[in-house]
Motif scaffolding. Structure first.
Motif, PDB file in Angstrom:
ATOM      1  N   ARG A 188      57.464  19.414  31.205  1.00  0.00           N
ATOM      2  CA  ARG A 188      57.287  18.417  30.141  1.00  0.00           C
ATOM      3  C   ARG A 188      58.618  18.113  29.437  1.00  0.00           C
ATOM      4  NH1 ARG A 188      52.570  17.966  26.756  1.00  0.00           N
ATOM      5  NH2 ARG A 188      52.000  19.949  27.715  1.00  0.00           N
ATOM      6  N   VAL A 235      53.069  11.593  27.384  1.00  0.00           N
ATOM      7  CA  VAL A 235      51.974  12.399  27.906  1.00  0.00           C
ATOM      8  C   VAL A 235      50.687  11.599  27.771  1.00  0.00           C
ATOM      9  CG1 VAL A 235      50.634  14.510  27.641  1.00  0.00           C
ATOM     10  CG2 VAL A 235      53.117  14.567  27.313  1.00  0.00           C
ATOM     11  N   ASP A 238      46.863  16.424  28.726  1.00  0.00           N
ATOM     12  CA  ASP A 238      47.332  17.689  29.271  1.00  0.00           C
ATOM     13  C   ASP A 238      46.235  18.740  29.171  1.00  0.00           C
ATOM     14  OD1 ASP A 238      47.383  18.252  26.571  1.00  0.00           O
ATOM     15  OD2 ASP A 238      49.523  18.649  26.482  1.00  0.00           O
ATOM     16  N   THR A 248      48.136  18.070  33.577  1.00  0.00           N
ATOM     17  CA  THR A 248      48.993  17.184  32.796  1.00  0.00           C
ATOM     18  C   THR A 248      49.244  15.871  33.532  1.00  0.00           C
ATOM     19  OG1 THR A 248      50.070  19.099  31.817  1.00  0.00           O
ATOM     20  CG2 THR A 248      51.182  16.999  31.580  1.00  0.00           C
ATOM     21  N   TYR A 250      51.268  11.886  32.985  1.00  0.00           N
ATOM     22  CA  TYR A 250      52.283  11.141  32.230  1.00  0.00           C
ATOM     23  C   TYR A 250      52.184   9.657  32.548  1.00  0.00           C
ATOM     24  CZ  TYR A 250      54.550  15.682  31.559  1.00  0.00           C
ATOM     25  OH  TYR A 250      54.812  16.980  31.225  1.00  0.00           O
TER      26      TYR A 250
END
Length: 280
Positions: A188, A235, A238, A248, A250
């Motif tokens: 991350r 994000v 998650d 997770t 994105y």
């Protein structure tokens, strides 16, 4: 067009309603209508770089031991053969083959698209993961795809940053081991702050446990490459499943700030199939 990396997890997500599938749905609703969707799926992992180039790609059920209703899922999106040439031009001089009859739409693709684009009316093309190439190759290929975003192509990468099927614990349906959390946190930090450096995660202390095989990790390189070519990452959602899977996801240039809100763990696995032997 924006872009995304989606942690797809257990194929049963295709049939479930949880905070991950709701996040994928929110992403699809927020995206301007694409001309086509180019998907880099963990499940087309071969010794070549290729794109699907058939007009009617088949729905592939590349797993076993799951309920019949999962095998009954059909995602009848059309293909777009001319996109194969556009991909080839974008990444030149890298060679890209055109697959006209062997692959289709695998569950790494349709298990998320049934939520994000349930009408299945947008052309879908898959780009394979070349198993013979290193992380930098995939990162560079992702960056080279950036011009396609300007022509209405939505790039979706589908895998899992932490994907250790042999370490899964059914009692930890909504939890992650300490090592899984450390690695996911490390990823991350780079995805949000220095996407061009994501390839350095192979030096992370937990890389071997988090990434015992590269197939599910490599799709992240494509979003990172696109982000390094320009854009802002966020994000989408998650969380963890069964200790050793990171869910997770994105987005690139498409913040969806409330997409990951609400309850709902990942769905249960079939009781009688070892999880590390359930995906082909």
């Amino acid at each position: 067009m924006p872009a995304a990396f989606l942690g797809h997890g257990n194929p049963m997500n295709a049939l479930d309603d949880n905070r991950y599938t709701r996040a994928w749905r929110a992403f699809g609703e927020a995206v301007p209508r694409p001309r086509a969707i180019l998907v880099v799926s963990a499940h087309w992992y071969i010794n070549a770089t290729a794109v699907t180039a058939m007009r009617r790609p088949r729905t592939i059920h590349d797993f076993f031991g799951f309920p019949q209703r999962l095998f009954d899922v059909d995602y009848p999106a059309p293909g777009l053969p001319e996109l194969a040439e556009e991909v080839s031009d974008a990444v030149h001089p890298t060679w890209v083959g055109a697959d006209v009859d062997s692959w289709g739409i695998d569950h790494g693709t349709w298990s998320v698209l049934v939520h994000a684009f349930p009408e299945a009316d947008i052309p879908v093309v898959q780009l394979s993961l070349n198993a013979d190439k290193d992380l930098d190759y995939h990162l560079g290929l992702g960056a080279a795809l950036a011009p396609l975003r300007d022509s209405g192509v939505l790039v979706v990468a589908s895998g899992n940053i932490v994907h250790n099927l042999g370490g899964m614990n059914r009692r930890l349906a909504d939890e992650g081991y300490d090592w899984a959390r450390r690695f996911d946190d490390g990823a991350r930090e780079l995805v949000l702050g220095s996407p061009g450096s994501v390839g350095s995660l192979d030096a992370h202390r937990d890389f071997t446990r988090a990434v015992p095989t590269p197939d599910h990790f490599l799709p992240l390189m494509y979003l990172a490459g696109l982000a390094d070519a320009g854009g802002s990452t966020d994000v989408l959602v998650d969380g963890y499943a069964y200790g050793s899977l990171s869910m997770t996801a994105y987005t690139l240039d498409l913040p969806c700030p409330t997409a990951g809100d609400g309850p709902g763990a990942a769905p249960e696995l079939p009781a009688d199939v070892p999880p590390d032997h359930s995906n082909i």
